[in-house]
Design a protein around this motif. Structure first.
Motif, PDB file in Angstrom:
ATOM      1  N   VAL A 119       0.997  -1.307  -0.041  1.00 37.35           N
ATOM      2  CA  VAL A 119       0.035   0.037   0.073  1.00 37.35           C
ATOM      3  C   VAL A 119       0.916   1.323  -0.121  1.00 37.35           C
ATOM      4  CG1 VAL A 119      -1.847   1.281   1.248  1.00 37.35           C
ATOM      5  CG2 VAL A 119      -1.691  -1.111   1.220  1.00 37.35           C
ATOM      6  N   PRO A 120       0.731   2.202  -0.949  1.00 35.08           N
ATOM      7  CA  PRO A 120       1.716   3.256  -1.145  1.00 35.08           C
ATOM      8  C   PRO A 120       1.514   4.159   0.282  1.00 35.08           C
ATOM      9  CG  PRO A 120      -0.107   3.506  -2.659  1.00 35.08           C
ATOM     10  CD  PRO A 120      -0.281   2.132  -2.104  1.00 35.08           C
ATOM     11  N   TRP A 121       2.404   5.103   0.512  1.00 36.41           N
ATOM     12  CA  TRP A 121       2.760   5.716   1.626  1.00 36.41           C
ATOM     13  C   TRP A 121       1.583   6.848   1.605  1.00 36.41           C
ATOM     14  CZ3 TRP A 121       3.499   7.055   6.131  1.00 36.41           C
ATOM     15  CH2 TRP A 121       3.480   8.531   6.742  1.00 36.41           C
ATOM     16  N   HIS A 122       0.992   7.337   0.516  1.00 31.41           N
ATOM     17  CA  HIS A 122       0.107   8.426   0.530  1.00 31.41           C
ATOM     18  C   HIS A 122      -1.160   8.057   1.010  1.00 31.41           C
ATOM     19  CE1 HIS A 122      -2.518   6.987  -3.051  1.00 31.41           C
ATOM     20  NE2 HIS A 122      -1.213   6.547  -3.471  1.00 31.41           N
ATOM     21  N   LYS A 139       2.394   6.093  13.849  1.00 33.75           N
ATOM     22  CA  LYS A 139       1.603   4.943  13.670  1.00 33.75           C
ATOM     23  C   LYS A 139       1.847   4.913  12.066  1.00 33.75           C
ATOM     24  CE  LYS A 139      -1.433   1.577  14.107  1.00 33.75           C
ATOM     25  NZ  LYS A 139      -0.896   0.062  14.127  1.00 33.75           N
ATOM     26  N   ALA A 140       1.432   5.894  11.489  1.00 36.76           N
ATOM     27  CA  ALA A 140       1.241   5.711   9.893  1.00 36.76           C
ATOM     28  C   ALA A 140       2.636   5.255   9.343  1.00 36.76           C
ATOM     29  CB  ALA A 140       0.857   7.325   9.466  1.00 36.76           C
ATOM     30  N   VAL A 141       3.703   5.989   9.854  1.00 39.84           N
ATOM     31  CA  VAL A 141       5.116   5.741   9.633  1.00 39.84           C
ATOM     32  C   VAL A 141       5.083   4.133   9.768  1.00 39.84           C
ATOM     33  CG1 VAL A 141       7.514   5.698   9.716  1.00 39.84           C
ATOM     34  CG2 VAL A 141       5.908   7.739   9.647  1.00 39.84           C
ATOM     35  N   ALA A 142       4.977   3.528  10.907  1.00 42.67           N
ATOM     36  CA  ALA A 142       5.054   2.112  11.073  1.00 42.67           C
ATOM     37  C   ALA A 142       4.098   1.124  10.492  1.00 42.67           C
ATOM     38  CB  ALA A 142       4.818   1.807  12.806  1.00 42.67           C
ATOM     39  N   ASP A 143       3.126   1.433  10.183  1.00 38.48           N
ATOM     40  CA  ASP A 143       2.306   0.698   9.134  1.00 38.48           C
ATOM     41  C   ASP A 143       2.828   0.438   7.943  1.00 38.48           C
ATOM     42  OD1 ASP A 143       0.480   0.172  11.459  1.00 38.48           O
ATOM     43  OD2 ASP A 143      -0.965   1.414  10.658  1.00 38.48           O
ATOM     44  N   PHE A 144       3.299   1.683   7.399  1.00 41.70           N
ATOM     45  CA  PHE A 144       3.724   1.422   5.978  1.00 41.70           C
ATOM     46  C   PHE A 144       5.281   0.892   5.803  1.00 41.70           C
ATOM     47  CE2 PHE A 144       6.889   3.599   2.999  1.00 41.70           C
ATOM     48  CZ  PHE A 144       6.298   3.145   1.706  1.00 41.70           C
ATOM     49  N   ASN A 145       5.873   0.995   6.987  1.00 42.21           N
ATOM     50  CA  ASN A 145       7.296   0.300   7.024  1.00 42.21           C
ATOM     51  C   ASN A 145       7.116  -1.094   7.252  1.00 42.21           C
ATOM     52  OD1 ASN A 145       8.758   2.624   6.236  1.00 42.21           O
ATOM     53  ND2 ASN A 145       9.287   3.065   8.344  1.00 42.21           N
ATOM     54  N   ASN A 146       6.104  -1.581   8.024  1.00 40.10           N
ATOM     55  CA  ASN A 146       5.950  -2.955   8.367  1.00 40.10           C
ATOM     56  C   ASN A 146       5.583  -3.970   7.422  1.00 40.10           C
ATOM     57  OD1 ASN A 146       6.862  -2.627  10.867  1.00 40.10           O
ATOM     58  ND2 ASN A 146       4.761  -2.170  11.784  1.00 40.10           N
ATOM     59  N   ARG A 149       6.857  -6.113   1.533  1.00 38.10           N
ATOM     60  CA  ARG A 149       7.531  -5.440   0.154  1.00 38.10           C
ATOM     61  C   ARG A 149       8.288  -4.047   0.521  1.00 38.10           C
ATOM     62  NH1 ARG A 149       4.982  -5.458  -5.481  1.00 38.10           N
ATOM     63  NH2 ARG A 149       5.441  -7.609  -5.296  1.00 38.10           N
ATOM     64  N   VAL A 150       7.789  -3.306   1.456  1.00 40.12           N
ATOM     65  CA  VAL A 150       8.509  -2.173   1.740  1.00 40.12           C
ATOM     66  C   VAL A 150       9.820  -2.563   2.289  1.00 40.12           C
ATOM     67  CG1 VAL A 150       8.492  -0.087   3.257  1.00 40.12           C
ATOM     68  CG2 VAL A 150       6.537  -0.538   1.901  1.00 40.12           C
ATOM     69  N   ASN A 151       9.667  -3.402   3.542  1.00 39.99           N
ATOM     70  CA  ASN A 151      10.880  -3.840   4.098  1.00 39.99           C
ATOM     71  C   ASN A 151      12.034  -4.550   3.241  1.00 39.99           C
ATOM     72  OD1 ASN A 151      10.986  -3.354   6.787  1.00 39.99           O
ATOM     73  ND2 ASN A 151       9.225  -4.859   7.359  1.00 39.99           N
ATOM     74  N   ALA A 152      11.683  -5.056   2.122  1.00 41.70           N
ATOM     75  CA  ALA A 152      12.434  -5.908   1.247  1.00 41.70           C
ATOM     76  C   ALA A 152      13.262  -4.805   0.359  1.00 41.70           C
ATOM     77  CB  ALA A 152      11.721  -6.603   0.222  1.00 41.70           C
ATOM     78  N   ILE A 153      12.670  -3.546   0.087  1.00 47.85           N
ATOM     79  CA  ILE A 153      13.326  -2.539  -0.638  1.00 47.85           C
ATOM     80  C   ILE A 153      14.131  -1.987   0.472  1.00 47.85           C
ATOM     81  CG2 ILE A 153      12.533  -0.489  -1.722  1.00 47.85           C
ATOM     82  CD1 ILE A 153      10.037  -1.283  -2.609  1.00 47.85           C
ATOM     83  N   ARG A 154      13.600  -1.616   1.507  1.00 50.78           N
ATOM     84  CA  ARG A 154      14.448  -0.693   2.799  1.00 50.78           C
ATOM     85  C   ARG A 154      15.729  -1.534   2.691  1.00 50.78           C
ATOM     86  NH1 ARG A 154      11.411  -0.090   7.786  1.00 50.78           N
ATOM     87  NH2 ARG A 154      13.251   1.187   8.409  1.00 50.78           N
ATOM     88  N   MET A 155      15.524  -2.928   3.026  1.00 49.97           N
ATOM     89  CA  MET A 155      16.825  -3.925   3.111  1.00 49.97           C
ATOM     90  C   MET A 155      17.854  -3.592   1.884  1.00 49.97           C
ATOM     91  SD  MET A 155      17.876  -5.924   5.587  1.00 49.97           S
ATOM     92  CE  MET A 155      19.558  -4.929   5.339  1.00 49.97           C
ATOM     93  N   ALA A 167      13.519   3.791  -5.072  1.00 45.24           N
ATOM     94  CA  ALA A 167      12.752   5.123  -4.410  1.00 45.24           C
ATOM     95  C   ALA A 167      11.307   4.522  -4.050  1.00 45.24           C
ATOM     96  CB  ALA A 167      12.278   6.213  -5.351  1.00 45.24           C
ATOM     97  N   LEU A 168      11.373   4.550  -2.590  1.00 38.44           N
ATOM     98  CA  LEU A 168      10.013   4.055  -1.855  1.00 38.44           C
ATOM     99  C   LEU A 168       8.774   5.018  -2.319  1.00 38.44           C
ATOM    100  CD1 LEU A 168      11.067   3.025   1.723  1.00 38.44           C
ATOM    101  CD2 LEU A 168       9.865   1.651   0.144  1.00 38.44           C
ATOM    102  N   ALA A 169       9.225   6.111  -2.517  1.00 42.20           N
ATOM    103  CA  ALA A 169       8.104   6.868  -2.986  1.00 42.20           C
ATOM    104  C   ALA A 169       7.390   6.722  -4.395  1.00 42.20           C
ATOM    105  CB  ALA A 169       8.275   8.503  -3.165  1.00 42.20           C
ATOM    106  N   GLU A 170       8.166   5.686  -5.154  1.00 43.55           N
ATOM    107  CA  GLU A 170       7.511   5.365  -6.395  1.00 43.55           C
ATOM    108  C   GLU A 170       7.044   3.888  -6.442  1.00 43.55           C
ATOM    109  OE1 GLU A 170      10.923   6.147  -9.269  1.00 43.55           O
ATOM    110  OE2 GLU A 170      10.552   8.057  -9.379  1.00 43.55           O
ATOM    111  N   VAL A 171       6.816   3.520  -5.259  1.00 45.94           N
ATOM    112  CA  VAL A 171       6.424   1.844  -5.391  1.00 45.94           C
ATOM    113  C   VAL A 171       5.250   1.742  -5.879  1.00 45.94           C
ATOM    114  CG1 VAL A 171       5.145   2.069  -3.023  1.00 45.94           C
ATOM    115  CG2 VAL A 171       6.193  -0.082  -3.813  1.00 45.94           C
ATOM    116  N   GLU A 172       4.115   2.699  -5.780  1.00 44.24           N
ATOM    117  CA  GLU A 172       3.129   2.461  -6.587  1.00 44.24           C
ATOM    118  C   GLU A 172       3.192   2.481  -8.089  1.00 44.24           C
ATOM    119  OE1 GLU A 172      -1.625   4.416  -6.391  1.00 44.24           O
ATOM    120  OE2 GLU A 172       0.230   5.635  -5.843  1.00 44.24           O
TER     121      GLU A 172
END
Length: 238
Positions: A119-122, A139-146, A149-155, A167-172
């Motif tokens: 689910v994209p950050w916006h 809470k919003a930041v934690a839900d996005f980061n958890n 797929r986001v964790n795979a990109i962050r790693m 770029a996580l901002a472009e995940v969508e």
């Protein structure tokens, strides 16, 4: 006797404002070249930013045409902050951006293989803005980061430096598919995040949602297709 249940009014949906980092200005013909400096952007266009070497100068540029370019730099291709459309290599920019996007999408596909769409950050940001007391920022930041797929990109990004990061901002946009991401990247390379027309109208996406970004790029692309070859463009970083 039981209490009357309290009526809960759902929070109105809120669209987070689009992040504008790169803007393209269509310069009115009467504005002299001397007015196209970083110090006069705010006075002439209501924009606070710096000139950005975003555009490519045409490969057949003659030396006497250099004075028509804005902040022209050496190199192949030679970058510049702007100039007349006929002296810019917009087609080359589109092709190069699409090629680079294709390589990045192949990398993205390997990095996130086996994970579900994120689910994209916006979406989380909009939920926070609609009801910040019930759904705080942390809470919003934690839900996005958890998200897996986001964790795979962050790693991947944690282990990678420079241009190899995703770029996580472009995940969508990545999730829309290979071709969609190529088109998005190519059009954004030329149109930036927002555009000011010669009559002072501003074109910009309503939010960071992909649908709103695409709407902006559709409008900007139609405008670029109809530009006079002598129309001057100027790229600004905000």
């Amino acid at each position: 006797m039981g209490k009357t249940p309290r009526k809960v009014t759902p929070a109105a949906p809120v669209k987070p404002q689009a992040r504008i980092r790169a803007m393209v200005l269509c310069i009115p013909p009467e504005l002299p070249r001397e007015a196209l400096t970083a110090h006069q952007l705010d006075r002439n266009f209501g924009v606070q930013g710096t000139l950005s070497p975003r555009f490519w100068a045409g490969t057949a540029l003659h030396r006497w045409q250099h004075r028509q370019m804005i902040s022209l730099r050496k190199g192949r291709p030679a970058s510049c902050a702007g100039g007349p459309v006929r002296l810019l290599d917009l087609d080359g920019m589109l092709q190069a951006a699409a090629m680079g996007a294709g390589i990045r999408h192949q990398l993205f596909s390997r990095v996130v293989h086996g994970t579900r769409n994120a689910v994209p950050w916006h979406v989380y940001e909009a939920r926070h803005l609609a009801d910040p007391d019930t759904y705080p920022w942390d809470k919003a930041v934690a839900d996005f980061n958890n998200q897996t797929r986001v964790n795979a990109i962050r790693m991947h990004n944690a282990a990678t430096y420079g241009a190899g990061q995703i770029a996580l901002a472009e995940v969508e946009m990545y999730q829309a598919g290979y071709m969609a991401y190529q088109h998005y990247s190519a059009l954004t390379a030329v149109a930036g995040d927002a555009l000011i027309t010669t009559d002072g109208a501003t074109l910009a996406p309503a939010s960071d949602a992909m649908a709103d970004r695409v709407t902006y790029l559709e409008q900007a692309n139609r405008l670029f297709a109809a530009l006079d070859p002598d129309q001057r463009l100027l790229a600004v970083a905000l």
